[in-house]
Structure formats: structure tokens, C-alpha cells
Motif scaffolding. Structure first.
Motif, PDB file in Angstrom:
ATOM      1  N   GLU A  53       0.832  -1.209   0.000  1.00  0.00           N
ATOM      2  CA  GLU A  53       0.000   0.000   0.000  1.00  0.00           C
ATOM      3  C   GLU A  53       0.863   1.254   0.000  1.00  0.00           C
ATOM      4  O   GLU A  53       0.604   2.215  -0.735  1.00  0.00           O
ATOM      5  N   ALA A  54       1.883   1.248   0.846  1.00  0.00           N
ATOM      6  CA  ALA A  54       2.768   2.415   0.926  1.00  0.00           C
ATOM      7  C   ALA A  54       3.486   2.650  -0.402  1.00  0.00           C
ATOM      8  O   ALA A  54       3.605   3.788  -0.866  1.00  0.00           O
ATOM      9  N   LEU A  55       3.960   1.567  -1.035  1.00  0.00           N
ATOM     10  CA  LEU A  55       4.631   1.697  -2.330  1.00  0.00           C
ATOM     11  C   LEU A  55       3.667   2.234  -3.388  1.00  0.00           C
ATOM     12  O   LEU A  55       4.039   3.061  -4.232  1.00  0.00           O
ATOM     13  N   GLY A  56       2.427   1.760  -3.357  1.00  0.00           N
ATOM     14  CA  GLY A  56       1.430   2.270  -4.291  1.00  0.00           C
ATOM     15  C   GLY A  56       1.142   3.740  -4.069  1.00  0.00           C
ATOM     16  O   GLY A  56       0.952   4.504  -5.027  1.00  0.00           O
ATOM     17  N   GLY A  57       1.109   4.160  -2.792  1.00  0.00           N
ATOM     18  CA  GLY A  57       0.905   5.572  -2.485  1.00  0.00           C
ATOM     19  C   GLY A  57       2.039   6.441  -2.994  1.00  0.00           C
ATOM     20  O   GLY A  57       1.824   7.554  -3.475  1.00  0.00           O
ATOM     21  N   ILE A  58       3.267   5.924  -2.930  1.00  0.00           N
ATOM     22  CA  ILE A  58       4.419   6.666  -3.453  1.00  0.00           C
ATOM     23  C   ILE A  58       4.335   6.741  -4.986  1.00  0.00           C
ATOM     24  O   ILE A  58       4.585   7.784  -5.593  1.00  0.00           O
ATOM     25  N   ALA A  59       3.960   5.607  -5.619  1.00  0.00           N
ATOM     26  CA  ALA A  59       3.868   5.570  -7.084  1.00  0.00           C
ATOM     27  C   ALA A  59       2.855   6.578  -7.605  1.00  0.00           C
ATOM     28  O   ALA A  59       3.019   7.130  -8.697  1.00  0.00           O
ATOM     29  N   TRP A  60       1.805   6.843  -6.839  1.00  0.00           N
ATOM     30  CA  TRP A  60       0.785   7.814  -7.237  1.00  0.00           C
ATOM     31  C   TRP A  60       1.401   9.170  -7.589  1.00  0.00           C
ATOM     32  O   TRP A  60       0.963   9.835  -8.532  1.00  0.00           O
ATOM     33  N   HIS A  61       2.421   9.572  -6.854  1.00  0.00           N
ATOM     34  CA  HIS A  61       3.014  10.893  -7.051  1.00  0.00           C
ATOM     35  C   HIS A  61       3.930  10.950  -8.272  1.00  0.00           C
ATOM     36  O   HIS A  61       4.217  12.047  -8.772  1.00  0.00           O
ATOM     37  N   PHE A  62       4.387   9.810  -8.762  1.00  0.00           N
ATOM     38  CA  PHE A  62       5.379   9.809  -9.836  1.00  0.00           C
ATOM     39  C   PHE A  62       4.850   9.271 -11.168  1.00  0.00           C
ATOM     40  O   PHE A  62       5.475   9.499 -12.202  1.00  0.00           O
ATOM     41  N   MET A  63       3.744   8.584 -11.152  1.00  0.00           N
ATOM     42  CA  MET A  63       3.240   7.949 -12.377  1.00  0.00           C
ATOM     43  C   MET A  63       2.044   8.729 -12.910  1.00  0.00           C
ATOM     44  O   MET A  63       0.894   8.281 -12.840  1.00  0.00           O
ATOM     45  N   LYS A  64       2.326   9.909 -13.462  1.00  0.00           N
ATOM     46  CA  LYS A  64       1.246  10.791 -13.903  1.00  0.00           C
ATOM     47  C   LYS A  64       0.407  10.170 -15.000  1.00  0.00           C
ATOM     48  O   LYS A  64      -0.831  10.248 -14.982  1.00  0.00           O
ATOM     49  N   SER A  65       1.045   9.559 -15.992  1.00  0.00           N
ATOM     50  CA  SER A  65       0.273   8.984 -17.100  1.00  0.00           C
ATOM     51  C   SER A  65      -0.629   7.863 -16.606  1.00  0.00           C
ATOM     52  O   SER A  65      -1.768   7.710 -17.073  1.00  0.00           O
ATOM     53  N   ARG A  66      -0.133   7.062 -15.655  1.00  0.00           N
ATOM     54  CA  ARG A  66      -0.979   5.995 -15.102  1.00  0.00           C
ATOM     55  C   ARG A  66      -2.124   6.579 -14.282  1.00  0.00           C
ATOM     56  O   ARG A  66      -3.236   6.028 -14.273  1.00  0.00           O
ATOM     57  N   ARG A  67      -1.880   7.667 -13.572  1.00  0.00           N
ATOM     58  CA  ARG A  67      -2.973   8.333 -12.857  1.00  0.00           C
ATOM     59  C   ARG A  67      -4.070   8.731 -13.827  1.00  0.00           C
ATOM     60  O   ARG A  67      -5.264   8.564 -13.545  1.00  0.00           O
TER      61      ARG A  67
END
Length: 419
Positions: free
Chosen positions: A42-56
């Protein structure tokens, strides 16, 4: 030959590094209790949210299509962020699951209505299973242990791009007694496997490109794989959809859903939709499920077929600034399932309920775009001005600035030739 060999070196190093990274993560996750591995994911996914703009952008676009009318945009944005966290938790937990014993996997799973499999196998010799990219889907590679005994199990398998990881996955699957079918295997081999009493898993929830069958999925026309329903009908066996939802950190529930008869691609996709709606945060929304496969020589009519429309029509932005005087949208690009919104220079005319495209058309005044950022902001504001996102942009000789802005927002753009 020397040049070809040299070209392979970067790939080999990349494959080795990916193999080492996955192996290391599996060992790390395997050393943790299931709940802790879930929380770390969950924590890793929360971090990825901030860096993966296209996936967002892709996740939010998918959620806007799937749940238009059910939730407003702020709620969907919260769902998108939660989906990143849950996806991280499920993926990290899946790494842990690869190293578990059979008893260890059983401890992670609650079972629901497994009697459905027995019922289907009394009606026919075999069974088509339709698992979904949902939850800790590594559990599903062991699902044959939860099914009635005495039936061989198999699955359709898409080879991984990394051959080192691919060989390891194949070895693991085959060690579990799973017979693997690829797209290179004949349809008759899979059908014979089912008629001889096999249970065959086929993933069918993600996009398939131009070869799929046109169906409605969450009320939106798209294309889906006809393979599960086709094999079930030809082999005279039943089909069940497999749902995997999170119960608590490190614990999941497996349940079966039966497509409404008769078994068709549409009814299989409807069962998949019901499964996803039961736990949308567990679904893998990071692939652009409703992508339209279009280009100047493959029109929206080619993609959607003739005369069909869904509950949730497509949105197309028709870009007129810079187009030749008098240019009109070619007839091949006009479809009953598409709402056309027109960007033009000069004053915006009133809405015409009897416009050329068969629906009430929204007009937008194109401002003077001084910077690329202003163009991106303008497109983003149009995209967010309705419940459904913009699916594609049509322009005559599209300017480079528009193409770059559309790419920034992950919106397909088709540049049509002048008349």
C-alpha cells in the motif's frame, strides 16, 4: 552479425536486472507476515501515485467511464488514489505468494460458492474459468486445488517480454501441473482439452485491440475477447467468472459468478462487470481498457461497427482552428455512438439540436494559446467539463502543439488529411 550481437547486450543486462529485482522483492516480501506485506505494498502504491502521472490519468479515465453517473469527479479521484494503494498492496502480496507452500496459500483465502464448479461439471465434461486481473491474482495460479478433483487444469498464457522471467514463470506453472496454451496453439487443442474433462482458465477482462467482438462493458461499447464463450459453446461446457476481493490486509475471498445463459461474449463481460463492481478498488485499472484503436485509415466506424450505440457514448473533440476554410468532418468519422464537441475560432454559435452529427453539439471558443501549458490546461478543462472523458480528438492537419498537448493528457489524436 557482430552488430546484432552487440545490440543484444543492453537487453540481456536489462533482463538480468529485472530478474534480480523481482527475485529480491520476492524474497523481501516472502520474509514478511501477510498483513505487513500488504501494508508495505500500500505504501509503495501511495508513493507511485506521485510519480506515475500517465498511469494516474489512465486510472481516472477508466473510473470515469465505468462509474459515470454513480460518483462525481472528486469521489472518482479519491477512488483512483485508493486504487494505486490497493494495486501496490496486491502486487507486493503476489510476490510473497509465489514462494508460499500450498498450505500457506490456503491460509490466505476464503472461499465462496465453490459448489458452482461442481454443478457446472455435472452438466459437461470440462469447464471454462474466466479469472480477472483483480486482487492478489497469484492466488489464482493455485486455484485448481480448490476445484473438484480428477480434472486436468490448464490456462492460456501470454509470454513475458523478459525471457528469463518467462522461463521461471513457465516452470512454476508447469510444476503445479498446469498445462499452458499459447496463441500459437490451435483452437482444436484447447477444445479437446475441455471435452476430455479439463478446466481451462482464460483471461478476458483487458483490452484486445481490433480483433475482439463489439460488446457493451459498463455501458460503453468496446471490444472483448470472444474466446471463452466460443470455447465453451464449441466444447459444450459451462463457464464461470472468478472474482478475487480483499477481505482484510493479507486476506482475500475467491468467489464464482455464472454468466447469464446463453453463454456469449456479452454475457461473460456482464459477469466480469458484476465481479468488478463488488470491489472496484481491487481491480487493475492501470491499463487503458476503453482505448479506441483508430487512425486516418481506420475510422471510428471501423472500430465500433455500424448502427450500434451504448448507454455511455464516446466523446470526440473536433478541432477546427487551423483547418482549411469549409473543411467538414468526413462521413466515415460520423457515428451514432459519438458526441462531437467543436472547438472553433471566433464567436460560438448557439447549440443546434439538429446538427450534422445527429446529437446536440457543444461548441467551444478556442482561445489564443500563447504557451503549450495554456493549451494543455484548455484541453484538460474541456475533458473535465462532463462526466465522461474525451475519448479522442479529430483535426485536419493537426498542429504539433495540439499533438503534444493531447499526448501529455493521454488523449488519442487523429490528424486527418486535407480534402
Amino acid at each position: 552479425m557482430a552488430g546484432a550481437t552487440d545490440d543484444q547486450h543492453p537487453k540481456r543486462w536489462k533482463w538480468r536486472l529485472e530478474w534480480l529485482a523481482q527475485t529480491g522483492l520476492e524474497k523481501l516480501a516472502g520474509a514478511m507476515p501477510p498483513a505487513l506485506a500488504f501494508r508495505c505494498g500500500e505504501a509503495l502504491g501511495g508513493i507511485a501515485w506521485h510519480f506515475m502521472k500517465s498511469r494516474r490519468q489512465i486510472v481516472l479515465r477508466n473510473l470515469r467511464i465505468a462509474f459515470a453517473g454513480d460518483f462525481d469527479l472528486p469521489e472518482l479521484e479519491k477512488m483512483a488514489r485508493e486504487n494505486f494503494r490497493r494495486t501496490g498492496a496486491n502486487l507486493f502480496s503476489a510476490l510473497r505468494t509465489t514462494r508460499l507452500t500450498a498450505a500457506g496459500v490456503d491460509a490466505l483465502v476464503d472461499l465462496e460458492n465453490v459448489e458452482m464448479a461442481d454443478e457446472e461439471l455435472t452438466r459437461g465434461p470440462g469447464l471454462v474459468l474466466i479469472p480477472i486481473h483483480m486482487g492478489n491474482w497469484e492466488i489464482l495460479t493455485r486455484i485448481h486445488r480448490l476445484l473438484p478433483a480428477g480434472h486436468a487444469n490448464g490456462a492460456f498464457y501470454r509470454p513475458l517480454n523478459n525471457p528469463l522471467l518467462d522461463r521461471r514463470v513457465l516452470a512454476n506453472r508447469e510444476a503445479l501441473g498446469c498445462r499452458l496454451f499459447s496463441k500459437r496453439d490451435s483452437f482444436h487443442q484447447a477444445s479437446a482439452f475441455l471435452r476430455e474433462g479439463g478446466i481451462l482458465g482464460i483471461l478476458a477482462d483487458q483490452r484486445v485491440g481490433r480483433q475482439g467482438e463489439i460488446v457493451s462493458f459498463f455501458g460503453r461499447l468496446t471490444r472483448a475477447s470472444p474466446l471463452p464463450s466460443l470455447l465453451a459453446r464449441r466444447s459444450k461446457v459451462g463457464a464461470l467468472v472468478l472474482r478475487l476481493a480483499t477481505v482484510s490486509p493479507g486476506k482475500w475471498r475467491v468467489a464464482f459468478l455464472r454468466p447469464d445463459p446463453p453463454i456469449r461474449t456479452e454475457s461473460c463481460m456482464a459477469a466480469i462487470e458484476r465481479a468488478i463492481r463488488a470491489s472496484p478498488s481491487d481491480y487493475f485499472w492501470m491499463q487503458e481498457r476503453w482505448r479506441v484503436y483508430i487512425h486516418p485509415n481506420h475510422t471510428i466506424r471501423d472500430w465500433l461497427g455500424e448502427g450500434k450505440s451504448g448507454e455511455k457514448p464516446h466523446r470526440a473533440l473536433l478541432w477546427l482552428p487551423g483547418a482549411p476554410a469549409g473543411w467538414e468532418l468526413p462521413a466515415d468519422w460520423i457515428h451514432a455512438d459519438v458526441i462531437y464537441e467543436i472547438v472553433r475560432t471566433g464567436p460560438v454559435p448557439p447549440r443546434d439540436p439538429h446538427n450534422l452529427y445527429g446529437r446536440e453539439t457543444r461548441f467551444h471558443a478556442g482561445p489564443d494559446f500563447g504557451t503549450r501549458e495554456a493549451l494543455v490546461a484548455f484541453l484538460e478543462s474541456l475533458d473535465r467539463s462532463a462526466a465522461l472523458p474525451i475519448d479522442f480528438i479529430l483535426a485536419c492537419q493537426a498542429p504539433k502543439a495540439l499533438a503534444k498537448a493531447a499526448r501529455r493528457l493521454s488523449i488519442p489524436l487523429v490528424s486527418l488529411p486535407p480534402p
